[in-house]
Write a protein that holds these residues in place. Sequence first.
Motif, short mmCIF file in Angstrom:
data_model
loop_
_atom_site.label_atom_id
_atom_site.label_comp_id
_atom_site.label_asym_id
_atom_site.label_seq_id
_atom_site.Cartn_x
_atom_site.Cartn_y
_atom_site.Cartn_z
N ASP A 288 -5.25 10.84 0.77
CA ASP A 288 -3.92 9.89 0.12
C ASP A 288 -4.19 9.14 -1.04
N GLU B 104 -3.53 9.35 -4.01
CA GLU B 104 -2.38 9.22 -5.01
C GLU B 104 -1.25 8.32 -4.15
N LYS B 105 -1.26 8.16 -3.21
CA LYS B 105 -0.46 7.15 -2.30
C LYS B 105 -1.03 5.73 -2.20
#
Length: 374
Positions: A248, A250-251
Motif C-alpha cells: 500500500d 502508493e497510499k
Amino acid sequence: MAVGGLALARGLTLEGLTTSYVLRNVGAADTLLQMGRWFGYRPGYERLCRVHMTENMHAHFTEINESVEELRHDLVVMEKQKKRPSEFGLKVRHSPTGIAITAANKMRTAEEIEVALDLSCKHTQAYEVYDDLAINKHNKMAIDELLASLNVNGSTNYNEEDKAIVYSNVPVQEVLELLTKFQNPTTHFALGSNNESLVTNYISDRLKELSSWDVAIPFVGLKSNRPFPYQTDKNAYCRSRHSGDTGDLEKGKVKITAKNVVADPNPNDLRFGQGDITESVNKLKKEDSDLRPTQAHLQARRKPLLILHIFDFEDKENRSSLSRAEDLVVSLSIGFPETKVKVKPKKYAATSRFLEMLKSMASENETDEVLEDE
C-alpha cells in the motif's frame, strides 16, 4: 411574520429572521437537515436566535447531528489515508429515534448492519505506519513527551523487567493524550475529526474501568541490533522488523511485518506489568482448553497495557522512506483486559466496501508464530 409549509421548511432564508416555530414532522434525516438552515451564518448574533420545536423533532436533530459528525470523522480518516470512497468503505449511522436516513429509492446498494466494537480481551495492534519520516519523528516526540511526564509523576512506578522498561499506575489521561497525538493509519488508531479514533472512543466509554494503566517499552539483548534510545541498567538494544510490506505504498503507508502484527509473538508482550500471572493463565486454560494464549493472558490481567514499539525497520524491497532510515520507527499496541461495560451496538447503512472490510477484520487471526525478523 411569515407562515408557510414546504417553502419555509426547505430552508428559505428570510432576512432578519430571529425566531422560528417548527411543527412539521418529517420521515427522513436528509429532509430534516434541509430544514435546519433557518438563520444562516450570523457570527455575534447567536444569542438572539431561537428555534422552538417539538421534543420529538429535537431528538431527531440530536441523533442526526451525531451521525453527521461521525461521517465527517470517517471522511477525515479517508482523506488522511489517501483513499477513494470505493476503497475506504463509508457508513451512515441509523438514528435510534426511528427516522430514516433518506428515502428508500435513494439507498441504492447500501445495506443495513449492526456494529458493536468490542475490544475486551483483545490485543489491538497498530501494524501499519505512514511512509513519512516527519510523521514518524512526530510520533517519536509524542512518546518522548509521555515518558518525560511519567518520569516526574510521583504516583507512577518505574520498573525494569526482563526485556522491557515498564511504568505502572499510569493515569488514563496520559494514555489518551498520547493516542490523540499519535498519527497512524491502522483502522482502530486512525484519527479523524477532534483527534478521536475507535480506540480512544472505546477507552472514553470506560474511563473508570480503565483508569490505571501499565506502559511497556520492550527491548532485546542482541548486540547486533541498534542501541535502545532509553537508559536502562541492562544491555538493551532495539527490536528489528525487517519484513515490511509495501503493498500500500502508493497510499502512503506500509505494513510493519508481512502479518498484521507489530508486537512479539503472543503472549510474550502481554506479560509486562502484572508480575507472574502464569498460575492464573494456566487455570484459565484448564477451564477452557480452546482459549488462545492471547485471550488467557488478557483475561488474567487486571490493568490495560500500552506497548510502545521502537524498532529498526526494513521492507523487503527497500522502497519505503522508513526502510533503513537513520531514525528508529515507532508504533504501538494495546492489550485490553476483560470489560464489564456493555458494548452498545449501533445500526448503520453501509456500503459494500465497508461490509468487505468488516469480513476481513473478522477473519484476521492473531498469530502465535515466531516473526521472521527475530
